[in-house]
Design a protein around this motif. Structure first.
Motif, PDB file in Angstrom:
ATOM      1  N   VAL A 165      15.310  -1.930  -4.363  1.00 51.08           N
ATOM      2  CA  VAL A 165      16.434  -2.288  -3.497  1.00 51.08           C
ATOM      3  C   VAL A 165      15.974  -2.425  -2.045  1.00 51.08           C
ATOM      4  N   VAL A 166      15.236  -1.427  -1.586  1.00 47.64           N
ATOM      5  CA  VAL A 166      14.822  -1.379  -0.182  1.00 47.64           C
ATOM      6  C   VAL A 166      13.895  -2.537   0.184  1.00 47.64           C
ATOM      7  N   GLY A 210      13.239   6.859  -7.650  1.00 49.92           N
ATOM      8  CA  GLY A 210      12.367   6.405  -6.572  1.00 49.92           C
ATOM      9  C   GLY A 210      11.943   4.960  -6.770  1.00 49.92           C
ATOM     10  N   LEU A 211      11.473   4.625  -7.978  1.00 49.08           N
ATOM     11  CA  LEU A 211      11.057   3.260  -8.265  1.00 49.08           C
ATOM     12  C   LEU A 211      12.232   2.293  -8.173  1.00 49.08           C
ATOM     13  N   LEU A 212      13.382   2.727  -8.670  1.00 44.25           N
ATOM     14  CA  LEU A 212      14.574   1.883  -8.657  1.00 44.25           C
ATOM     15  C   LEU A 212      15.002   1.563  -7.225  1.00 44.25           C
ATOM     16  N   LEU A 213      15.079   2.596  -6.392  1.00 44.28           N
ATOM     17  CA  LEU A 213      15.530   2.396  -5.009  1.00 44.28           C
ATOM     18  C   LEU A 213      14.503   1.645  -4.179  1.00 44.28           C
ATOM     19  N   GLU A 244       0.816  -1.197   0.000  1.00 44.08           N
ATOM     20  CA  GLU A 244       0.000   0.000   0.000  1.00 44.08           C
ATOM     21  C   GLU A 244       0.860   1.261   0.000  1.00 44.08           C
ATOM     22  N   GLU A 245       1.942   1.244   0.731  1.00 49.89           N
ATOM     23  CA  GLU A 245       2.794   2.419   0.873  1.00 49.89           C
ATOM     24  C   GLU A 245       4.227   2.040   0.547  1.00 49.89           C
ATOM     25  N   PRO A 246       4.741   2.372  -0.640  1.00 49.87           N
ATOM     26  CA  PRO A 246       6.111   1.984  -0.998  1.00 49.87           C
ATOM     27  C   PRO A 246       7.129   2.595  -0.046  1.00 49.87           C
TER      28      PRO A 246
END
Length: 282
Positions: free
Chosen positions: A209-210, A203-206, A23-25
């Motif tokens: 990773v996270v 943002g999408l890339l990291l 729900e919350e990236p």
């Protein structure tokens, strides 16, 4: 004795479900950079019209691209071949600065493994091998780039310490299990992210990773190269990737994060700032 850490480890955090994460990236979408007034990946002096998409062949270049060399360690001075596709390798001075920082984090060890994504000719991962890291995995989606990396590994004497995967970086972050089995590790100790600036949403890339469950070991270091047009990446990514350094070199910025850093490693949030949306697609 267990090393004390600035934040709780992933095993002990709890309290949030997979549904909550969906729900919350952990890292929100930034948007891609719009065209800015600067050289783009693949530009060569005198050949501004030759810009092409990452991984595609370049044509009609009127000047040779700059030479790429290993800057330190056992393979210092070795010239690296470039694939016949356009790329924007990390500048030599920036690479020297990066590895000076990495030595502070004691990640260039023979029992550590590096993941070099958007690898290009393999410059960053080969530098890590030259300066002491045990193994390296190289990821690039250009087959020609991957063949060049394999040649460069052999040329530098690292043919048995590195292997190459033809894949997108996003897929490598999301599902690193096959790569990790190959190097017999539970996670990577160093991940370098050096994408073509205008072709990714950081943002999408990291976020990939996270949110990856297998990608990083505790204490792992993540390096992100990004342009000054973004302003600054945040001092924390998700709940436990802590910003340790954020250094500007000309129009390039290197952000260095650590997963659950030990108390002997001091974060420097004051080096980070705020994201600038001036050059981001709305």
């Amino acid at each position: 004795l267990h090393m004390k850490r600035h934040v709780e480890t992933r095993r002990s955090m709890g309290g949030s479900s997979r549904e909550d994460a969906d729900e919350e990236p952990a890292v929100k979408k930034f948007g891609k950079l719009v065209e800015v007034s600067r050289q783009k990946r693949g530009d060569v002096i005198g050949a501004r019209g030759a810009v092409k998409v990452q991984g595609k062949k370049w044509e009609n270049l009127v000047s040779k691209p700059p030479t790429i060399r290993v800057t330190g360690g056992t393979a210092k001075g070795r010239k690296l071949s470039r694939p016949d596709v356009y790329l924007r390798p990390m500048m030599g001075k920036v690479k020297e600065a990066l590895f000076s920082i990495l030595r502070e984090f004691d990640v260039l060890r023979d029992d550590a493994v590096c993941l070099d994504t958007f690898a290009g000719c393999g410059s960053v991962g080969i530098e890590a091998l030259s300066q002491g890291i045990g193994q390296a995995v190289f990821v690039d989606y250009s087959k020609e780039a991957c063949r060049t990396i394999e040649d460069n590994l052999v040329h530098c004497g690292f043919g048995d310490r590195g292997f190459v995967v033809t894949s997108t970086a996003e897929k490598a972050y999301t599902d690193p299990s096959t790569m990790l089995k190959r190097v017999k590790r539970s996670g990577f100790d160093l991940v370098t992210i050096t994408p073509p600036y205008e072709e990714v949403d950081y943002g999408l890339l990291l976020n990939k990773v996270v949110t990856s469950k297998e990608l990083l070991r505790d204490g792992a270091v993540v390096v992100v190269e990004y342009p000054v047009e973004l302003g600054s990446l945040p001092p924390r990514l998700g709940s436990n990737l802590i910003g340790m350094r954020n250094r500007k070199y000309g129009r390039t910025i290197l952000a260095v994060y650590c997963l659950n850093p030990g108390v002997d490693l001091v974060p420097r949030p004051d080096e980070f700032g705020e994201l600038r949306d001036t050059y981001l697609q709305k």
